[in-house]
Design a protein around this motif. Structure first.
Motif, PDB file in Angstrom:
ATOM      1  N   TYR A 136     -43.203  -5.819  -9.450  1.00  0.00           N
ATOM      2  CA  TYR A 136     -43.557  -5.157 -10.704  1.00  0.00           C
ATOM      3  C   TYR A 136     -43.675  -3.642 -10.486  1.00  0.00           C
ATOM      4  O   TYR A 136     -43.165  -2.840 -11.273  1.00  0.00           O
ATOM      5  N   VAL A 157     -40.472  -2.344 -12.365  1.00  0.00           N
ATOM      6  CA  VAL A 157     -40.941  -2.055 -13.722  1.00  0.00           C
ATOM      7  C   VAL A 157     -41.554  -0.658 -13.800  1.00  0.00           C
ATOM      8  O   VAL A 157     -41.151   0.157 -14.633  1.00  0.00           O
ATOM      9  N   LYS A 206     -42.022  -4.833 -19.934  1.00  0.00           N
ATOM     10  CA  LYS A 206     -41.513  -3.470 -19.987  1.00  0.00           C
ATOM     11  C   LYS A 206     -40.080  -3.406 -19.458  1.00  0.00           C
ATOM     12  O   LYS A 206     -39.621  -4.299 -18.757  1.00  0.00           O
ATOM     13  N   GLN A 207     -39.408  -2.310 -19.762  1.00  0.00           N
ATOM     14  CA  GLN A 207     -38.066  -2.103 -19.262  1.00  0.00           C
ATOM     15  C   GLN A 207     -38.118  -1.829 -17.755  1.00  0.00           C
ATOM     16  O   GLN A 207     -39.030  -1.180 -17.259  1.00  0.00           O
ATOM     17  N   THR A 208     -37.141  -2.335 -17.031  1.00  0.00           N
ATOM     18  CA  THR A 208     -37.083  -2.055 -15.611  1.00  0.00           C
ATOM     19  C   THR A 208     -36.464  -0.686 -15.378  1.00  0.00           C
ATOM     20  O   THR A 208     -35.773  -0.141 -16.230  1.00  0.00           O
ATOM     21  N   PRO A 224     -43.092  -9.741 -16.886  1.00  0.00           N
ATOM     22  CA  PRO A 224     -43.368  -8.417 -17.451  1.00  0.00           C
ATOM     23  C   PRO A 224     -42.472  -8.151 -18.641  1.00  0.00           C
ATOM     24  O   PRO A 224     -41.339  -8.618 -18.717  1.00  0.00           O
ATOM     25  N   ASN A 260     -42.415 -11.516 -10.674  1.00  0.00           N
ATOM     26  CA  ASN A 260     -43.364 -10.612 -11.331  1.00  0.00           C
ATOM     27  C   ASN A 260     -44.575 -10.337 -10.443  1.00  0.00           C
ATOM     28  O   ASN A 260     -45.678 -10.099 -10.918  1.00  0.00           O
TER      29      ASN A 260
END
Length: 457
Positions: free
Chosen positions: A225, A229, A36-38, A34, A220
């Motif tokens: 996720y 995420v 995106k920022q976690t 992924p 992921n």
């Protein structure tokens, strides 16, 4: 004989090569990460310290507005004593902008890919979902994801050698995550079926390591996720009758978080069995059906019957209504008075709270639950029209609840936890403030078609 052996060897080799190609494709796919920022650390109310809000109903308005509607309510809900909100399945489903999410197609599309007839889901965009979750966290609320693991919908047609015909099992989602083929559904080379199918949809095979990896094992995976995420904190598992309890157990062990399963069965022993096997909570359908019989059927003696919360309150999530079933129409507020004064983790239905019932009375019951309803339960009296129970208190005074389903005021002597103590009705329905006798007995009252909740003044 040697020719026959060679022939069989070639057949097995071809099958292994075919499977190997499938696994190679899967492994290449699993390497994706992924982007995106976690999520960051959160300061949330402990789940179970308050009340859960089911933050949707069936056929909420389409058009991608729902995430914003809920976002505008979470601050008030938190102030009222809600500790978690349960959202509908958030990812893209076969019916795209019209779907309630229970026909999942792409587990990683929350409203950003143009597929299944829309970019956004019925509820909104990825950005709007994450804004809602962040706002909930800012207000100290956990966010429960509705997870549909039994079945998928929307795959393309492909020839399926295990059925000898074409099946809709070719899934190539635009997220590029968790592609699926006939190997990942029933029947396949592992077995023909599991505990149950739903509505003719493609039935996921959870025994496949590829499916397990994508659902919960991989870094992921869907589970990781959603948690790391997107920011979900817990899980409501849909239609868990369709697969074995170990599936939910393995998911929960992989990512943690509060977990509750929808095992739709009115038998308390069966619910207890499933909750113990899965090592998570279960919706207390036994309690729901006994309340239906009691309040809709006008026989409060049914509240004496077996329920999951009576067997194991720590595993019981109680409810009066949900998006699938709403049979307690008459005297519904009495049912809420029951679950919000008794053991178990109570859930409030969005429309009951926002549209149908008196919000002031609901908020009062939430306050009573969060501040007075502690300790185990003793049922003091039941008949067709009356029900009295005592919460015996734990680090607090406890309470006595009196539910009256008759058409007249009722009074009854009951034994409380308190000796020589002035008590009051915290609902405001009665203005009595009696003092308990030295032997802890006192006379209390309840108005018609209503309830009262008594505790130390």
């Amino acid at each position: 004989m040697k020719k026959q052996q060679l022939f069989y060897f070639l057949l097995v080799s071809l099958f292994i090569i075919s499977c190997s190609k499938d696994e190679i494709t899967h492994e290449n796919e699993q390497s994706k990460e992924p982007t995106k920022q976690t999520v960051t650390a959160k300061n949330l109310k402990p789940i179970g310290s308050g009340v859960m809000m089911q933050a949707f109903y069936w056929d909420v308005p389409a058009g991608g507005t729902w995430w914003n509607v809920v976002k505008g309510k979470v601050a008030d809900w938190s102030n009222a004593g809600i500790d978690a909100i349960w959202l509908p399945p958030a990812s893209k489903a076969q019916n795209g902008p019209f779907s309630m999410g229970y026909d999942p197609f792409d587990y990683f599309d929350f409203g950003e890919y143009n597929q299944m007839g829309s970019i956004e889901t019925r509820f909104g965009s990825t950005t709007e979902l994450q804004s809602l979750i962040n706002t909930a966290h800012t207000n100290n609320l956990s966010v429960i994801a509705d997870i549909v693991l039994n079945h998928n919908s929307g795959g393309d047609s492909e020839y399926n050698p295990f059925k000898g015909t074409n099946t809709y099992t070719n899934y190539q989602p635009m997220s590029g995550m968790f592609n699926r083929t006939y190997y990942d559904f029933h029947p396949n080379d592992y077995h023909s079926n599991d505990e149950g199918v739903f509505g003719g949809f493609a039935d996921l095979c959870h025994h496949k390591s590829y499916v397990q990896n994508w659902l919960w094992n991989n870094s992921n995976s869907v589970a990781k996720y959603y948690k790391n995420v997107v920011g979900f904190d817990g899980w409501r598992f849909d239609y868990v009758k369709g697969f074995a309890p170990w599936v939910v157990k393995d998911w929960k062990n992989a990512v943690g978080g509060f977990s509750v399963g929808e095992y739709w069965d009115g038998n308390a022993a069966t619910l207890e069995w499933w909750a113990n096997q899965a090592e998570v909570s279960a919706f207390d359908f036994a309690c729901y059906y006994r309340m239906r019989d009691a309040f809709q059927g006008n026989n409060l003696n049914r509240l004496n019957d077996d329920m999951l919360w009576k067997r194991n309150a720590s595993k019981a999530v109680t409810f009066v209504t949900n998006h699938d079933t709403d049979e307690i129409v008459n005297n519904k507020i009495l049912a809420y008075a029951y679950i919000l004064t008794h053991e178990g983790y109570p859930t409030i239905f969005y429309r009951d709270y926002e549209d149908w019932l008196n919000k002031e009375r609901m908020n009062n019951l939430i306050w009573i639950h969060n501040n007075l309803a502690s300790g185990n339960t003793s049922i003091l009296y039941t008949d067709t029209d009356e029900y009295v129970a005592r919460r015996n208190g734990y680090n607090g005074p406890g309470l006595v609840v009196y539910i009256n389903n008759s058409n007249n005021w009722q009074e009854r002597w009951v034994e409380t936890n308190w000796s020589n103590t002035r008590i009051k009705d915290y609902t405001g329905h009665s203005n009595w403030e009696p003092v308990t006798q030295g032997g802890r007995w006192v006379k209390i009252q309840a108005p018609p078609k209503s309830y009262s909740v008594w505790s130390v003044k």
